[in-house]
Design an enzyme around this catalytic site. Structure first.
Site, PDB file in Angstrom:
ATOM      1  CD  GLU A 106      39.322  34.128  52.556  1.00 50.71           C
ATOM      2  OE1 GLU A 106      39.602  33.861  51.363  1.00 50.71           O
ATOM      3  OE2 GLU A 106      39.702  35.149  53.140  1.00 50.71           O
ATOM      4  CB  THR A 202      44.514  32.639  49.062  1.00 50.07           C
ATOM      5  OG1 THR A 202      44.291  33.592  48.014  1.00 50.07           O
ATOM      6  CG2 THR A 202      45.682  33.104  49.924  1.00 50.07           C
ATOM      7  CB  ALA A 219      50.075  42.300  43.766  1.00 51.58           C
ATOM      8  CB  THR A 282      48.653  38.269  41.900  1.00 50.68           C
ATOM      9  OG1 THR A 282      47.970  39.236  42.694  1.00 50.68           O
ATOM     10  CG2 THR A 282      50.143  38.448  42.091  1.00 50.68           C
ATOM     11  CG  ASN A 302      46.891  44.917  43.884  1.00 51.28           C
ATOM     12  OD1 ASN A 302      46.249  43.958  44.294  1.00 51.28           O
ATOM     13  ND2 ASN A 302      48.131  45.153  44.289  1.00 51.28           N
ATOM     14  CG  ASP A 348      44.564  46.654  46.738  1.00 48.93           C
ATOM     15  OD1 ASP A 348      44.837  45.801  45.885  1.00 48.93           O
ATOM     16  OD2 ASP A 348      44.247  46.353  47.900  1.00 48.93           O
ATOM     17  CG  ASN A 440      38.174  41.676  49.255  1.00 51.77           C
ATOM     18  OD1 ASN A 440      38.738  40.595  49.193  1.00 51.77           O
ATOM     19  ND2 ASN A 440      38.843  42.813  49.297  1.00 51.77           N
ATOM     20  CB  CYS A 658      52.840  46.334  63.572  1.00 49.37           C
ATOM     21  SG  CYS A 658      54.592  46.588  63.878  1.00 49.37           S
ATOM     22  CG  HIS A 662      50.025  42.323  65.373  1.00 50.17           C
ATOM     23  ND1 HIS A 662      49.800  41.170  66.087  1.00 50.17           N
ATOM     24  CD2 HIS A 662      51.178  42.120  64.690  1.00 50.17           C
ATOM     25  CE1 HIS A 662      50.785  40.310  65.854  1.00 50.17           C
ATOM     26  NE2 HIS A 662      51.623  40.850  65.005  1.00 50.17           N
TER      27      HIS A 662
END
Length: 758
Positions: A106, A202, A219, A282, A302, A348, A440, A658, A662
């Site tokens: 990113e 990040t 968060a 956050t 959020n 969120d 986003n 998961c 995944h």
């Protein structure tokens, strides 16, 4: 500590969705203090000799790119015009550099004093020659890969800041490091978070008045958010602003104490999951310095858990400063104003997305006002007065159904169905946007000459239903929403294709004065890249499928494109060397969408090693082809087993624990292993050694024994194996169902698809 060359990893880790979390209380312990000897305004060696004057005047030195979004205004607009509509057909790669990681990329590079600085996954920092791509140094912070499970949205990093001969990077494990810009050696390193909690970093740091500002993420897993300012020379903590209250509503000795006592504490109840799980909020991306008003404006994420009825069950307060734009004094960190985009956030809908500053004719008589603008996840484009936070206007820039508009106080007029999370009375309302948001982390851009803001928007829905099995579990996925609700155990042919078609992406040219779209370009899928604007009227954007395209900023006409052979999602940037304009983009597939939503694009975007790709007119380099060695052969490793009850349990536990890494429905993008084809599914012992015993913790796949029983783990294996056999060519769903659980299943039952779009 010497710079270390990055080694390729195949880590199993990370989690999903919007972005990330926050740091914790008294966590500013200096790890390795080693203050630099230079005491002037610039470095002693000349590398990254950036001071406040250079940052302030960055717009007048377009040959360089000095901050993450270009300038303090953060418009991502360059006054370079060497690449134009008349010659763009000659644009071609001039060099590429391989990042040797298959995880999400990113980063927007910085170019200063003849060096390019950027990051890759796991917070690795690179210094390259911007003319040739030659590697100058690499710094690997040597993150314990087990930290990856704390990263909601992949182990990504959006870039560095440079100042006074140093390169600053936020490390995924919560450290903030200052590196010598010439050598990559660590000058100082501080821990900015409580590392026993699921904090991550990040975002790219920002430099403001001799401080380096950094936020955090987490968060989704349960933390308390804040923004911190550290002295660039020593690494000492100067000030900190918390975004949600202390769990006891007591002072923290922080810059936020006064406003919490005066206002924010009263917007929260005295109990609920927020007291133990941090509350969220956050500051994981947008941090902007408004020089005119000498303030820092930042976006807040959020609530934690997402579900407000669990987070704060005995009040109906707004939960300040969750999902808000906040302004603080740049010197002290003390509160100045806020505007909350989503009061009492339940979905969120972070307000951490890119914030930019501009002077626009938006006054009552058309007079110019200094404004801050944001297109956060909730789908509204906001224009607020930069000095006061007063809402000037707000209109939807993308499809939404959770609200009808904004009232006279700037609060959303909510659709009553949007807060019905009760699994007993839920009426099937699929809310738009989903947690991925209408926009986003992918940065916007603005062309001030055309008066347009360019938004990488998307459309996707989500069914929000309370998790009836919820138990507070900070450090694992902790939202209070049931990701398995409505998820079909069996689904007919064409289901995945239908879901792909429903995930839409759009490039929107938005007029912030008229609050309407001037033009739009439809993309083949959602989750497309950040934007760069240039003075020649061209804008650049990468796309999910690897296309890198240039458009006419006034009309949206496509002028040029190339195929990068990897997901192209980061924000492009531009610089000039010897009169030649260059355009650079980093590539690499992963991210929140790339982990959780692999089924939406698996066939279109195979996994690929990350790269730095630079273009110029007349470039003669070639972009490396797709590395097919990374593509795993789809072959089940065990025969299907388990009765219907076991498979239903496996679906629930897979969806809760998961799927965010995944892939939903057991379908991975390949960035992280597709469990359907994993050799560990061959036996219960091999599977449990990983899932329960943490045998692959060094790769990021830690033990889940704190949230799963051995029976739960085996149910997940049964579900994954059954999903693998549903993909066998020439075998019908009816065959698989009878093979696994006996005859009598109805393969043509209408599936409930809503929750597949989480």
């Amino acid at each position: 500590m010497k710079p270390v060359r990055l080694v390729a990893t195949a880590a199993l880790s990370a989690l999903w969705l919007t972005a990330c979390g926050n740091p914790s209380e008294d966590a500013a312990d200096v790890e390795a203090p080693n203050p630099p000897e230079a005491d002037g305004e610039t470095s002693s060696n000349g590398a990254a000799a950036v001071d406040e004057a250079r940052l302030s005047n960055a717009a007048s030195t377009p040959a360089e790119w000095l901050t993450y979004n270009g300038t303090y205004e953060e418009q991502r607009h360059s006054t370079l015009a060497g690449i134009s509509a008349e010659n763009i057909s000659e644009l071609a790669p001039t060099w590429t550099y391989e990042l040797n990681t298959g995880r999400g990329i990113e980063s927007t590079p910085i170019v200063v004093d003849g060096v390019m600085y950027l990051t890759s996954s796991w917070s690795v920092v690179y210094a390259l020659d911007p003319v040739t791509g030659e590697e100058l140094w690499v710094h690997d912070p040597e993150v314990d890969r087990a930290v990856g499970v704390k990263a909601c949205c992949d182990v990504v990093n959006r870039g560095v800041a440079v100042y006074d001969g140093k390169v600053f990077v936020g490390v995924i494990d919560g450290r903030l490091q200052a590196l010598d810009a010439e050598t990559g050696e660590v000058e100082w390193s501080v821990v900015t978070v409580d590392q026993s909690k699921p904090y991550t970093i990040t975002g790219a740091p920002r430099i403001v008045k001799g401080n380096v500002l950094i936020g955090n993420g987490g968060a989704e897993l349960g933390v308390r958010g804040y923004l911190s300012a550290y002295d660039t020379e020593t690494g000492d903590l100067d000030w900190r602003f918390y975004t949600v209250p202390n769990p006891n509503k007591e002072p923290d000795g922080a810059a936020s104490d006064a406003i919490f006592a005066e206002l924010a504490n009263d917007t929260w109840g005295d109990d609920g999951a927020w007291v133990t799980d941090g509350g969220g909020g956050t500051v994981w991306d947008a941090i902007v310095y408004d020089e005119v008003n000498d303030q820092v404006i930042f976006g807040v994420g959020n609530g934690s858990p997402w579900n407000a009825d669990i987070r704060d069950p005995n009040s109906d307060g707004d939960n300040l400063f969750v999902s808000s734009i906040v302004a603080v004094d740049a010197t002290t960190g003390e509160y100045k104003w806020h505007y909350q985009t989503t009061p009492r956030d339940n979905w969120d809908y972070t307000a951490t997305q890119h914030i930019m500053l501009a002077d626009l004719p938006v006054g009552e008589n058309g007079e110019t006002r200094r404004v801050a603008m944001q297109a956060p996840k909730n789908g509204f484009f906001y224009v607020v007065d930069a000095e006061t936070g007063e809402l000037i206007s707000g209109e939807p820039y993308a499809a939404i159904n959770w609200a009808e508009g904004l009232d006279e106080d700037g609060r959303p007029i909510e659709n009553p169905e949007a807060r019905n999370n009760d699994p007993e009375t839920y009426a099937g309302f699929v809310q738009v946007p989903a947690p991925y948001g209408a926009h986003n982390w992918h940065p916007m851009a603005m062309n001030p000459d055309l008066g347009l803001v360019y938004i990488p928007a998307m459309e996707l829905g989500q069914a929000y239903i309370t998790d009836p099995r919820f138990q507070s579990k900070p450090a694992k996925w902790n939202t209070g929403m049931d990701f398995s609700a409505g998820m079909p155990l069996r689904y007919p042919e064409g289901t995945v294709q239908a879901l792909r078609a429903a995930a839409k992406g759009t490039l929107v040219a938005w007029d912030p004065v008229a609050q309407e779209a001037r033009w739009t370009v439809e993309h083949g899928a959602g989750w497309n890249g950040g934007i760069l604007s240039t003075a020649s009227g061209i804008i650049f954007q990468g796309q999910l499928d690897g296309t890198f395209a240039a458009y006419d900023g006034a009309t949206g006409e496509e002028l040029w494109s190339d195929q990068l052979n990897s997901g192209a999602l980061s924000g492009p940037m531009t610089y000039e060397v010897d009169g030649e304009q260059h355009v650079t983009i980093t590539t690499g597939w992963g991210h929140a969408y790339g982990l959780a939503a692999g089924m939406l694009f698996k066939d279109a975007v195979p996994p690929a090693l990350g790269k730095v790709i630079t273009f110029k007119l007349g470039g003669e380099a070639e972009i490396p082809p797709l590395d097919t060695d990374l593509i795993v052969e789809p072959e089940p490793k065990a025969e299907p087993f388990g009765d219907e009850e076991m498979l239903e349990a496996g679906l629930i536990h897979y969806s809760r624990n998961c799927g965010v890494c995944h892939g939903l429905l057991g379908i991975s993008s390949g960035v992280l292993p597709d469990l359907r084809w994993s050799t560990y599914t061959a036996s219960a012992d091999a599977w449990n050694n990983v899932v329960m015993n943490g045998a692959l913790a060094s790769n990021g796949m830690v033990s889940f024994s704190d949230v799963l029983t051995p029976e739960d783990s085996e149910a997940i294996r049964a579900y994954v194996v059954t999903q693998a056999h549903m993909n066998r060519e020439g075998v019908s769903n009816q065959d698989i169902q009878e093979e696994a659980v006996g005859p009598g299943m109805d393969p043509d039952a209408e599936p409930e698809l809503e929750a597949d779009e989480q």
